[in-house]
Design a protein around this motif. Structure first.
Motif, short mmCIF file in Angstrom:
data_model
loop_
_atom_site.label_atom_id
_atom_site.label_comp_id
_atom_site.label_asym_id
_atom_site.label_seq_id
_atom_site.Cartn_x
_atom_site.Cartn_y
_atom_site.Cartn_z
N GLY A 248 -49.85 49.10 61.12
CA GLY A 248 -50.38 50.58 61.52
C GLY A 248 -51.99 50.34 61.65
N GLY A 249 -52.66 51.49 62.30
CA GLY A 249 -54.14 51.63 62.04
C GLY A 249 -54.59 51.63 60.78
N ASP B 194 -62.56 54.36 65.38
CA ASP B 194 -61.32 54.47 65.10
C ASP B 194 -60.77 55.19 66.56
OD1 ASP B 194 -58.51 55.35 64.99
OD2 ASP B 194 -58.87 56.14 62.71
N ALA C 27 -57.52 55.53 67.49
CA ALA C 27 -55.97 56.08 67.49
C ALA C 27 -55.53 56.65 68.56
CB ALA C 27 -55.72 56.58 66.14
N THR D 102 -53.89 51.72 67.90
CA THR D 102 -52.47 51.83 67.24
C THR D 102 -51.57 51.74 68.49
OG1 THR D 102 -51.18 53.23 65.75
CG2 THR D 102 -52.57 54.45 66.92
N SER E 50 -48.94 53.80 67.53
CA SER E 50 -47.97 54.80 66.78
C SER E 50 -47.87 56.05 67.92
CB SER E 50 -48.88 55.28 65.63
OG SER E 50 -48.62 54.42 64.50
N ARG F 291 -45.05 50.83 62.60
CA ARG F 291 -46.21 50.65 61.79
C ARG F 291 -46.85 49.52 62.50
NH1 ARG F 291 -47.68 53.86 61.36
NH2 ARG F 291 -49.16 53.63 59.40
N GLY G 240 -50.46 48.39 64.40
CA GLY G 240 -52.09 48.61 64.85
C GLY G 240 -52.64 47.49 64.95
#
Ligand code: PLP
Length: 362
Positions: free
Chosen positions: A90-91, A192, A194, A219, A221, A230, A232
């Protein structure tokens, strides 16, 4: 025997899931719409699901080829060298790798307030300190270089969230560069991204080529709908990309995650559908919610509802789960994930009713 002193470590509290809420209220999960964790309302990329099925029988082996193939595919997508791609759990996992690679004990990170809790948590696990820069509600949580630099005091990592969770505001690339120029020689600016698929404009990965002090987190996600896997990564400058081999957990991402990621990267249709729906839902919420909202570049909208805890609870009783932003330091706000059209309409209708009833009661 006890663990080390963890009293300064905050617990991470994720948005509440359907099963958890339904169990607590003694109801069927099917009665709820969950718009609390910025998940993909259309599910995972179908191509990713197919890839998971196809490779399920191979999980007895370590994901050697899968890891290398996904790394290569991401590198190709961003036109960087494979070594610059740090795959992670994940991130969040990518944040941990950057903490491991950058922080000496006592080094500080600078994080937005309000903001995503895990930046500070990761720094603390890695024996670092946490400083904050404030985003001001009075200025619509605007993110500029000055916002960050005004509070900068020599921190080793500066986190920029673009688009920002939970407000939806973002940084321009010029602002990211200005932060990188204005922070110390030894400072790393981590952007970031995301939620970047939901925003128009270029990724800060374009800066990583020409600067050794900017890294970007992405990511699978959100737009790809693979939060449960999960998966990233960070894209880091070539100059120090080899640090990954010294800090990563062996095979940072599993076989099925990697195979799903490879397939999802090519599933443009799913991403486009997801992004289009989020754009529609954002506009719908700005227009129809009987509460002040902020312009969002993510797959969620922040709305000011007065007592957020009470509104969240009442909405939950009505079958709609949103995020109470009290834990972000915004006790008057809820964050509503962009759902399908039906889900978004339902959330808006129910929240408007909750607010109208409260007005009558007052
Ligand atoms: C701003 C931000 N960064 C990073 C993440 C981490 O996402 P993940 O670990 O699922 O990739 C999230 C998750 O919600 C987020 O909101």
């Amino acid at each position: 025997m006890q663990p080390r002193d963890l009293s300064a470590h905050a617990e991470y509290r994720a948005g509440r899931g359907i099963e958890e809420v339904a169990r607590e209220l003694g109801r069927d999960p099917a009665e709820f719409v969950v718009l609390s964790s910025n998940e993909n309302p259309f599910g995972p990329s179908p191509a990713a699901v197919e890839a998971i099925r196809e490779h399920a029988a191979r999980v007895n082996g370590y994901p050697k080829a899968a890891h290398a193939d996904l790394t290569a595919a991401i590198a190709d997508r961003w036109d960087v060298a494979p070594a610059q791609v740090w795959l992670a759990n994940g991130g969040d996992g990518a944040i941990d790798y950057l903490s491991r690679a950058m922080l000496e004990p006592g080094d500080a990170v600078s994080v937005p307030e309000p903001g995503f809790a895990y930046y500070g948590m990761s720094a603390r696990y890695h024996h670092g300190e946490v400083a904050t820069y404030g985003l001001s509600e009075a200025e619509d949580f605007e993110q500029t270089a000055d916002t960050v630099l005004a509070d900068y005091d020599g921190e080793r990592i500066v986190y920029l969230t673009s688009p920002h969770n939970p407000t939806g505001s973002r940084f321009s690339l010029d602002a990211v560069e200005a932060v990188a120029d204005g922070t110390g020689q030894d400072a790393l600016v981590v952007v970031d991204e995301a939620y970047a698929e939901f925003a128009a404009g270029e990724s800060a990965i374009s800066l990583v080529d020409r600067r050794d002090d900017v890294a970007v987190i992405r990511t699978f996600s959100k737009a790809y709908g693979l939060a449960g896997l999960r998966l990233g990564y960070a894209v880091v400058p070539e100059a120090w990309a080899d640090a990954y081999a010294r800090v990563n957990t062996p095979f940072a991402a599993g076989e099925l995650s990697c195979r799903a990621g490879i397939a999802a990267l090519d599933d443009d249709e799913h991403v486009e559908r997801t992004v289009e729906a989020a754009r529609w839902a954002r506009e719908y919420m700005y227009d129809r919610l009987e509460a002040p909202t902020w312009e969002s570049h993510g797959n969620f909208v922040l709305a000011e509802v007065g007592d957020a805890a009470a509104a969240t609870e009442e909405l939950q009783r009505r079958g709609v789960i949103v995020r109470d932003c009290t834990s972000f330091g915004l006790p008057a706000c809820v964050r509503i994930t962009c759902g399908t059209e039906d889900e978004t309409r339902l959330a808006v209708r129910e929240l408007n009713e909750v607010l109208a009833r409260r007005e009558v009661a007052e």
